[in-house]
Design an enzyme around this catalytic site. Structure first.
Site, mmCIF file in Angstrom:
data_model
loop_
_atom_site.group_PDB
_atom_site.id
_atom_site.type_symbol
_atom_site.label_atom_id
_atom_site.label_comp_id
_atom_site.label_asym_id
_atom_site.label_seq_id
_atom_site.Cartn_x
_atom_site.Cartn_y
_atom_site.Cartn_z
ATOM 1 N N CYS A 2 0.823 -1.213 0.000
ATOM 2 C CA CYS A 2 0.000 0.000 0.000
ATOM 3 C C CYS A 2 0.858 1.264 0.000
ATOM 4 O O CYS A 2 1.996 1.253 0.424
ATOM 5 C CB CYS A 2 -0.866 0.037 1.250
ATOM 6 S SG CYS A 2 -1.731 -1.475 1.561
ATOM 7 N N ARG A 27 4.665 -0.069 -6.764
ATOM 8 C CA ARG A 27 4.638 -0.980 -5.625
ATOM 9 C C ARG A 27 3.517 -2.010 -5.742
ATOM 10 O O ARG A 27 3.486 -2.978 -4.999
ATOM 11 C CB ARG A 27 4.450 -0.189 -4.320
ATOM 12 C CG ARG A 27 5.545 0.825 -4.083
ATOM 13 C CD ARG A 27 5.203 1.702 -2.914
ATOM 14 N NE ARG A 27 5.179 0.926 -1.687
ATOM 15 C CZ ARG A 27 6.218 0.789 -0.885
ATOM 16 N NH1 ARG A 27 7.353 1.387 -1.185
ATOM 17 N NH2 ARG A 27 6.137 0.065 0.202
ATOM 18 N N LYS A 487 16.087 -20.844 -10.177
ATOM 19 C CA LYS A 487 16.453 -19.416 -10.136
ATOM 20 C C LYS A 487 17.550 -19.136 -11.149
ATOM 21 O O LYS A 487 17.491 -18.177 -11.895
ATOM 22 C CB LYS A 487 16.967 -19.000 -8.746
ATOM 23 C CG LYS A 487 15.994 -18.803 -7.641
ATOM 24 C CD LYS A 487 14.913 -17.800 -7.849
ATOM 25 C CE LYS A 487 13.775 -18.364 -8.624
ATOM 26 N NZ LYS A 487 12.562 -18.693 -8.005
ATOM 27 N N GLU A 490 16.329 -19.534 -14.940
ATOM 28 C CA GLU A 490 15.351 -18.588 -15.490
ATOM 29 C C GLU A 490 15.905 -17.186 -15.678
ATOM 30 O O GLU A 490 15.460 -16.459 -16.569
ATOM 31 C CB GLU A 490 14.041 -18.576 -14.694
ATOM 32 C CG GLU A 490 14.102 -17.966 -13.327
ATOM 33 C CD GLU A 490 12.747 -17.965 -12.633
ATOM 34 O OE1 GLU A 490 11.717 -17.800 -13.295
ATOM 35 O OE2 GLU A 490 12.728 -18.120 -11.399
HETATM 36 O O1 M6R Z 1 2.068 -17.135 -9.237
HETATM 37 P P1 M6R Z 1 2.437 -18.578 -9.043
HETATM 38 O O2 M6R Z 1 3.142 -18.811 -7.761
HETATM 39 O O3 M6R Z 1 1.283 -19.499 -9.221
HETATM 40 O O4 M6R Z 1 3.460 -18.886 -10.217
HETATM 41 C C1 M6R Z 1 3.973 -20.168 -10.412
HETATM 42 C C2 M6R Z 1 5.160 -20.153 -11.312
HETATM 43 O O5 M6R Z 1 4.820 -19.651 -12.581
HETATM 44 C C3 M6R Z 1 6.313 -19.317 -10.740
HETATM 45 O O6 M6R Z 1 6.692 -19.765 -9.478
HETATM 46 C C4 M6R Z 1 7.535 -19.362 -11.673
HETATM 47 O O7 M6R Z 1 8.077 -20.642 -11.685
HETATM 48 C C5 M6R Z 1 8.563 -18.313 -11.243
HETATM 49 N N1 M6R Z 1 9.052 -17.619 -12.386
HETATM 50 C C6 M6R Z 1 9.726 -18.910 -10.525
HETATM 51 O O8 M6R Z 1 10.676 -17.974 -10.156
#
Ligand code: M6R
Length: 610
Positions: A2, A27, A487, A490
């Site tokens: 917020c 934010r 991590k 990606e």
């Molecule tokens: O919003 P969600 O937690 O449902 O998303 C799930 C995955 O798409 C998400 O965790 C994705 O793997 C991330 N990019 C990981 O860092």
């Protein structure tokens, strides 16, 4: 999270307030509103949705006009993100208005008490109790009534408050939620939750500390402790530019969100730990203890990082609550023919609450008669709305595509639920207290791990050009290995695999040579001795080893290339501490490779398509 803006001066406040809100848009928020003092009374305009919707409302011949006002962008915590729950909130008379960041932990008790005194509530928010408490405490002066009201409030707040009964005054109060005063041109003062909101008007600010309040008039401002003692505060000159401020001075949202974790974990646990009883209190878990006891089997589902948190939850529920728990990719679960019934609890985990596969999986489970609990960050999201009951993470908006703070909060939320179920079943009070104590230590321990940032950056420099990485873990830290690898891949586009360490010898060990960095997660847990043998296997084949170990354990020193020490904790919580250095490692490698860390190629923050 917020945002708050307040203004007192001699110009029309509305454009200044809206401009301030826009500066806080980054934010994340779900509704917005303003209250202005016009001709001696308060005028409030608020709406669900974006600031453009608020502007439309204001532009529609509806804009109030006045030189004192407060404004807010809301990220829902109590009650869905609709117009009614948008801030500012007023008392019964409409003469006192409040904009609030944070969570009032004893809002339920206060609301019941105020209702019994005849107060009528217009929203489902925790914030509204503050307006009614001030009304109740009114004795002629806004600042005195605020002080009296806040004596009854437990929890976290950043508050901007105004009243038509004390028309030339704005009051700001802070406990656990950032707040500052901006010093504008002659006779102009601002309140803001974030310096970005006032930067276009002033670079001179006074940061309030926890337990402090400020009283602003056109003649100046005074700062006090909440108990009324006067305090002198330094005026600071802001040198950052807006872009840097939006990211809190960090180069990327991802780094900001990694560093926020001590605070986000505190927020996930706030008001939910019962030390004496050794259990958790989860307001969103609205089914009765008897119904909770009737659960015979748990299926956890989610995607990506949320699925990794789910794996950890499965281990915890099985070990500590002694319930059979299966963990399924949502994309697989939705197309199987799963056996579920009314004694099955399906837990859907999602940061965004909008992931298409997770949503479809939970709908399928419900259709077959299972009860569904959501563990979600975004309040009012589809998964949150469609769950039978749930736990919100309260981790604040996660903007970086790579999930970081949501993961650690998901693990903690699952630990809280395990505690609750475990204590209803077989967990002793002493075991429960041990878990509660370990949870309480966690935020500070994460802070300690964040202190390793410089040495992790150096490790990243050594391996930034590696084409592949392996991550190995066992037990609770097999999911940590998966998360560390996800991590890295990606955001840096390096191929990385997470494996249960003992599986190596069944194939992947063929990949090991002197060019293969291997991250081993080896805290002092119940599988530590096993994983040291796996470390030997990698060493014998020339692999370069980065080992995450419990501080003080030097056994692997000499055998591995780099040691990353993390504080000791109970086994189920080691992944929270072990994941933080892996987030930092991935982050630094990606930055050094020139990757777009916050928005990696081919990825979206929320995967709303199948
Ligand atoms: O919003 P969600 O937690 O449902 O998303 C799930 C995955 O798409 C998400 O965790 C994705 O793997 C991330 N990019 C990981 O860092």
């Amino acid at each position: 999270m917020c945002g708050i803006v307040g203004y007192i001066g001699d110009r029309n406040s509305v454009p200044l307030l809206v401009e301030g809100l826009k500066r806080l848009e980054y934010r994340g928020y779900d509704s917005a509103g303003v209250t202005v003092l016009e001709d001696g009374h308060l005028e409030t305009r608020k709406t669900a949705g974006k600031i453009t919707a608020l502007e439309k409302l204001l532009g529609n011949g509806e804009a109030p006009h006045g030189s004192v006002g407060i404004a807010h962008t809301r990220w829902a915590t109590h009650g869905p993100p609709n117009t009614q729950n948008a801030h500012p909130h007023t008392d019964c008379t409409g003469e006192i208005a409040v904009a609030h960041n944070g969570i009032i932990e004893n809002a339920g008790v206060l609301r019941t008490k105020l209702e019994s005194l005849g107060h009528r509530f217009a929203s489902e928010t925790d914030t509204e109790v503050v307006a009614h408490l001030i009304e109740e405490a009114w004795d002629g002066k806004l600042e005195d009534a605020v002080r009296a009201a806040l004596r009854q409030v437990e929890g976290a707040f950043g508050l901007a408050i105004m009243s038509s009964r004390d028309p030339g005054t704005l009051v700001a109060a802070r406990k656990g939620s950032p707040l500052l005063i901006g010093i504008g041109r002659d006779g102009e003062y601002y309140i803001a939750s974030d310096v970005a909101a006032v930067l276009a008007q002033t670079r001179q600010v006074v940061y309030l500390d926890d337990g402090e309040m400020a009283v602003l008039t056109r003649d100046g401002y005074e700062t006090f402790k909440l108990d009324g003692r006067s305090v002198d505060k330094e005026v600071r000159e802001i040198e950052w530019d807006l872009e840097a401020i939006e990211k809190g001075g960090f180069e990327h949202f991802m780094l900001k969100e990694i560093v926020e974790q001590p605070e986000t974990l505190r927020n996930t646990m706030r008001g939910r730990l019962l030390d004496e009883e050794g259990t958790a209190k989860l307001g969103g878990v609205t089914i009765s203890p008897a119904e909770l006891k009737s659960i015979q089997r748990i299926i956890i589902t989610g995607c990506g990082t949320s699925w990794h948190a789910g794996l950890l939850g499965g281990y915890m529920l099985e070990e500590l609550a002694r319930l059979p728990a299966e963990v399924e990719y949502a994309s697989e679960f939705r197309y199987r023919n799963p056996v579920v019934d009314e004694n099955t609890l399906v837990i859907a985990i999602s940061q965004s609450g909008e992931t298409a596969d997770t949503l479809a999986a939970m709908r399928e489970a419900r259709r077959r008669g299972a009860r569904v609990m959501g563990i979600v960050n975004v309040v009012g999201s589809t998964i949150a709305r469609e769950s039978d009951f749930g736990i919100y993470l309260h981790a604040g908006p996660e903007i970086g595509v790579a999930s970081t703070k949501a993961f650690t909060s998901q693990v903690v939320a699952l630990a809280l639920f395990t505690l609750l179920l475990g204590r209803l079943r077989n967990l002793s009070v002493l075991q429960g207290r041990e878990i509660v104590a370990a949870l309480r230590r966690l935020p500070e321990q994460v802070e300690q791990v964040l202190g390793l940032n410089d040495s992790i950056r150096e490790i990243a420099r050594t391996y930034k050009s590696a084409p592949n990485f392996l991550y190995l873990g066992r037990g609770y830290n097999f999911p940590t290995a998966l998360e560390g690898a996800l991590k890295l891949k990606e955001i840096s586009y390096i191929h990385a695999e997470g494996l249960p360490a003992a599986e190596m010898k069944h194939g992947p060990i063929a990949l090991i040579d002197e060019n293969m960095p291997v991250v081993v997660i080896a805290p002092n847990d119940n599988v530590y001795s096993k994983i040291t043998s796996n470390v030997q296997e990698v060493k014998a084949r020339g692999g370069r080893i980065i080992a995450v170990v419990t501080e003080g354990n030097l056994e692997l020193d000499g055998m591995v290339d780099h040691l990353i020490p993390i504080p000791a904790t109970i086994d189920p919580l080691t992944p929270v501490l072990a994941t933080v250095p892996l987030q930092l490692l991935a982050y630094h490698v990606a930055v050094m490779r020139g990757c777009n860390v916050d928005m990696p190629r081919n990825l979206a923050k929320s995967v709303t398509v199948e």
